[in-house]
Structures are given as C-alpha cells and as structure tokens.
Design a protein around this motif. Structure first.
Motif, PDB file in Angstrom:
ATOM      1  N   THR A   1       0.832  -1.200   0.000  1.00  0.00           N
ATOM      2  CA  THR A   1       0.000   0.000   0.000  1.00  0.00           C
ATOM      3  C   THR A   1       0.870   1.254   0.000  1.00  0.00           C
ATOM      4  O   THR A   1       1.815   1.335   0.778  1.00  0.00           O
ATOM      5  N   PRO A   2       0.566   2.253  -0.843  1.00  0.00           N
ATOM      6  CA  PRO A   2       1.305   3.516  -0.775  1.00  0.00           C
ATOM      7  C   PRO A   2       1.059   4.205   0.571  1.00  0.00           C
ATOM      8  O   PRO A   2      -0.094   4.416   0.964  1.00  0.00           O
ATOM      9  N   ALA A   3       2.140   4.496   1.281  1.00  0.00           N
ATOM     10  CA  ALA A   3       2.028   5.106   2.606  1.00  0.00           C
ATOM     11  C   ALA A   3       3.230   6.007   2.854  1.00  0.00           C
ATOM     12  O   ALA A   3       4.276   5.859   2.220  1.00  0.00           O
ATOM     13  N   ALA A   4       3.065   6.928   3.790  1.00  0.00           N
ATOM     14  CA  ALA A   4       4.159   7.819   4.191  1.00  0.00           C
ATOM     15  C   ALA A   4       4.249   7.830   5.708  1.00  0.00           C
ATOM     16  O   ALA A   4       3.240   7.999   6.394  1.00  0.00           O
ATOM     17  N   ILE A   5       5.465   7.651   6.197  1.00  0.00           N
ATOM     18  CA  ILE A   5       5.748   7.773   7.624  1.00  0.00           C
ATOM     19  C   ILE A   5       6.708   8.936   7.762  1.00  0.00           C
ATOM     20  O   ILE A   5       7.754   8.976   7.112  1.00  0.00           O
ATOM     21  N   ARG A   6       6.328   9.901   8.588  1.00  0.00           N
ATOM     22  CA  ARG A   6       7.157  11.094   8.768  1.00  0.00           C
ATOM     23  C   ARG A   6       7.595  11.202  10.220  1.00  0.00           C
ATOM     24  O   ARG A   6       6.773  11.186  11.131  1.00  0.00           O
ATOM     25  N   TRP A   7       8.912  11.298  10.413  1.00  0.00           N
ATOM     26  CA  TRP A   7       9.486  11.510  11.729  1.00  0.00           C
ATOM     27  C   TRP A   7       9.623  13.018  11.932  1.00  0.00           C
ATOM     28  O   TRP A   7      10.287  13.702  11.159  1.00  0.00           O
ATOM     29  N   ASP A   8       8.985  13.535  12.993  1.00  0.00           N
ATOM     30  CA  ASP A   8       9.054  14.952  13.347  1.00  0.00           C
ATOM     31  C   ASP A   8       9.942  15.079  14.585  1.00  0.00           C
ATOM     32  O   ASP A   8       9.807  14.292  15.522  1.00  0.00           O
ATOM     33  N   PHE A   9      10.788  16.080  14.591  1.00  0.00           N
ATOM     34  CA  PHE A   9      11.695  16.240  15.725  1.00  0.00           C
ATOM     35  C   PHE A   9      12.019  17.704  15.933  1.00  0.00           C
ATOM     36  O   PHE A   9      11.524  18.578  15.228  1.00  0.00           O
ATOM     37  N   ARG A  10      12.881  17.973  16.897  1.00  0.00           N
ATOM     38  CA  ARG A  10      13.153  19.339  17.328  1.00  0.00           C
ATOM     39  C   ARG A  10      13.941  20.150  16.310  1.00  0.00           C
ATOM     40  O   ARG A  10      13.688  21.334  16.144  1.00  0.00           O
ATOM     41  N   GLY A  11      14.923  19.573  15.631  1.00  0.00           N
ATOM     42  CA  GLY A  11      15.664  20.368  14.656  1.00  0.00           C
ATOM     43  C   GLY A  11      16.863  19.650  14.079  1.00  0.00           C
ATOM     44  O   GLY A  11      17.280  18.599  14.554  1.00  0.00           O
ATOM     45  N   TRP A  12      17.357  20.230  12.994  1.00  0.00           N
ATOM     46  CA  TRP A  12      18.575  19.748  12.351  1.00  0.00           C
ATOM     47  C   TRP A  12      19.793  20.398  12.996  1.00  0.00           C
ATOM     48  O   TRP A  12      19.696  21.498  13.534  1.00  0.00           O
ATOM     49  N   PRO A  13      20.956  19.754  12.902  1.00  0.00           N
ATOM     50  CA  PRO A  13      22.163  20.334  13.496  1.00  0.00           C
ATOM     51  C   PRO A  13      22.688  21.498  12.661  1.00  0.00           C
ATOM     52  O   PRO A  13      22.266  21.720  11.516  1.00  0.00           O
ATOM     53  N   GLU A  14      23.609  22.210  13.236  1.00  0.00           N
ATOM     54  CA  GLU A  14      24.311  23.276  12.521  1.00  0.00           C
ATOM     55  C   GLU A  14      24.996  22.674  11.285  1.00  0.00           C
ATOM     56  O   GLU A  14      25.506  21.547  11.333  1.00  0.00           O
TER      57      GLU A  14
ATOM     58  N   LEU B   1       9.553   8.668   4.965  1.00  0.00           N
ATOM     59  CA  LEU B   1       9.711   7.444   4.190  1.00  0.00           C
ATOM     60  C   LEU B   1       8.408   7.212   3.440  1.00  0.00           C
ATOM     61  O   LEU B   1       7.356   7.027   4.061  1.00  0.00           O
ATOM     62  N   CYS B   2       8.474   7.269   2.118  1.00  0.00           N
ATOM     63  CA  CYS B   2       7.318   6.932   1.286  1.00  0.00           C
ATOM     64  C   CYS B   2       7.465   5.472   0.889  1.00  0.00           C
ATOM     65  O   CYS B   2       8.384   5.109   0.152  1.00  0.00           O
ATOM     66  N   VAL B   3       6.587   4.662   1.407  1.00  0.00           N
ATOM     67  CA  VAL B   3       6.594   3.226   1.172  1.00  0.00           C
ATOM     68  C   VAL B   3       5.705   2.938  -0.037  1.00  0.00           C
ATOM     69  O   VAL B   3       4.566   3.406  -0.085  1.00  0.00           O
ATOM     70  N   ASN B   4       6.246   2.195  -0.985  1.00  0.00           N
ATOM     71  CA  ASN B   4       5.487   1.846  -2.190  1.00  0.00           C
ATOM     72  C   ASN B   4       5.000   3.081  -2.940  1.00  0.00           C
ATOM     73  O   ASN B   4       3.949   3.054  -3.575  1.00  0.00           O
ATOM     74  N   ALA B   5       5.761   4.175  -2.854  1.00  0.00           N
ATOM     75  CA  ALA B   5       5.400   5.416  -3.531  1.00  0.00           C
ATOM     76  C   ALA B   5       6.660   6.225  -3.798  1.00  0.00           C
ATOM     77  O   ALA B   5       7.631   6.144  -3.051  1.00  0.00           O
ATOM     78  N   ARG B   6       6.607   7.034  -4.844  1.00  0.00           N
ATOM     79  CA  ARG B   6       7.744   7.871  -5.213  1.00  0.00           C
ATOM     80  C   ARG B   6       7.574   9.323  -4.801  1.00  0.00           C
ATOM     81  O   ARG B   6       8.493  10.111  -4.910  1.00  0.00           O
ATOM     82  N   ASP B   7       6.369   9.700  -4.370  1.00  0.00           N
ATOM     83  CA  ASP B   7       6.100  11.111  -4.074  1.00  0.00           C
ATOM     84  C   ASP B   7       5.404  11.251  -2.730  1.00  0.00           C
ATOM     85  O   ASP B   7       4.795  10.311  -2.221  1.00  0.00           O
ATOM     86  N   LEU B   8       5.476  12.448  -2.170  1.00  0.00           N
ATOM     87  CA  LEU B   8       4.905  12.718  -0.854  1.00  0.00           C
ATOM     88  C   LEU B   8       3.381  12.709  -0.852  1.00  0.00           C
ATOM     89  O   LEU B   8       2.762  12.504   0.188  1.00  0.00           O
ATOM     90  N   ASP B   9       2.771  12.934  -2.008  1.00  0.00           N
ATOM     91  CA  ASP B   9       1.309  12.907  -2.100  1.00  0.00           C
ATOM     92  C   ASP B   9       0.767  11.490  -2.274  1.00  0.00           C
ATOM     93  O   ASP B   9      -0.448  11.289  -2.303  1.00  0.00           O
TER      94      ASP B   9
END
Length: 185
Positions: A104-117, A135-143
C-alpha cells in the motif's frame, strides 16, 4: 502554518536500507521531541483491515468521488479509496505500521526538534519547522500519487535553507536525487 520543503535522497528496493538511512539521519538530528505521523492511500478492504486494527481512531476521508469521512462516523470500507491519517504517535509504531501497509502507498514522517548546525552550508541550527524525514513506502512522491515497488526517503528543510538538504544527504553518504518540492501538510 507554513509547509516544509522536501528533497528525495534515496530510492531503495529494500525497506531495511531506507530505515538504515533514516536511522543515520535521526542520529544527527535533535530528537528530544520525536514523534511520527502517518498517511496511507487505501484502495481495498484487505489493505484497510490491518490499519483499522492498528489505528482504530485514525482520521480518514474518501479519496475518490465520495464524501465519506471519520468526522461523519462513516465506515471507511464503504468509501474506498480512502486516505488514512494519524498524527503525533510514538516512534515505536513504525514497525507495526510497515507490517500493516504491505503493498500500500504510505508515508511515515518523523518529526523532531531540529537539524544540526551545517557550517559548510553556512547554516546554523535548524528549528522544528522543516525538521522532518519521510519514508514513502510503495510510492515515489509525498502525495502518494505515484505508486512504486520501491521506497523513497525525503529530508525536509525550510525553503530558505534549501542547501541543508544536500548537506544532510552527504552526512549519510548520499546525494539528492530529485527536486526540492513543497511538502503537503
């Protein structure tokens, strides 16, 4: 609320490879406030069932011509195809989600505090806006509109800090493999 911008850095046939790269990215991120968001495009009752068990209170809405939704108390199986979404979950949900979305096309997004310098890119520490990995599983795009047999890893950055994406890719031994695009909410 403004959107982040995302750039793909890996397409992998194996989920393990994609998860390894995501792990490396999370090791350099400030993950003190780590949570996971999820979205899937479900087209069949067989694909819906394991997600309904895993995420019984997930939001959903009809993705086709229908108007059904979780807000109306409708049965998602009667309104296929549907988009299923769940927000602010603990990171340990990732493995069960991956087992539930086989094919199944799915997206898992990890949200966190920030990127390093990123001094080589002329950037200071990045804040939480734009600090995600998807991570877009079974998909090439975020939509999730381009089904695929492989999986794509995206890094998210602020539009004004676009040079952070190739910098992040280089930190994990990769390079960007596509354009910087505005990410959906």
């Amino acid at each position: 609320m403004s959107n982040s911008y995302a750039q793909p850095i890996l397409r992998a046939a194996e989920l393990g490879e994609a998860l390894r790269v995501i792990g490396q990215l999370l090791e350099i991120a400030d993950t003190r406030e780590l949570e996971v968001d999820f979205e899937a495009r479900i087209s069949s009752p067989e694909a819906l069932k394991p997600l309904s068990v895993l995420l019984p209170r997930a939001d959903w809405f009809a993705a086709g011509n229908g108007d059904g939704s979780s807000d109306k108390g409708d049965d998602p199986a009667a309104h296929l195809p549907v988009r299923v979404q769940s927000w602010a979950m603990p990171p340990d949900i990732v493995e069960p989600l991956l087992r539930a979305v086989t094919g199944t096309p799915a997206a898992i997004r990890w949200d966190f505090r920030g990127w390093p310098e990123a001094p080589e890119a002329g950037l200071g520490t990045g804040g939480s806006r734009g600090a995600y990995v998807t991570l877009c599983v079974n998909a090439r795009d975020l939509d999730l509109d381009e089904p695929a047999t492989d999986h794509t890893v995206f890094v998210h950055v602020k539009q004004s800090e676009a040079e952070r994406a190739p910098w992040l890719a280089a930190r994990v031994g990769l390079q960007v493999i596509g354009d910087l695009v505005m990410a959906p909410h």
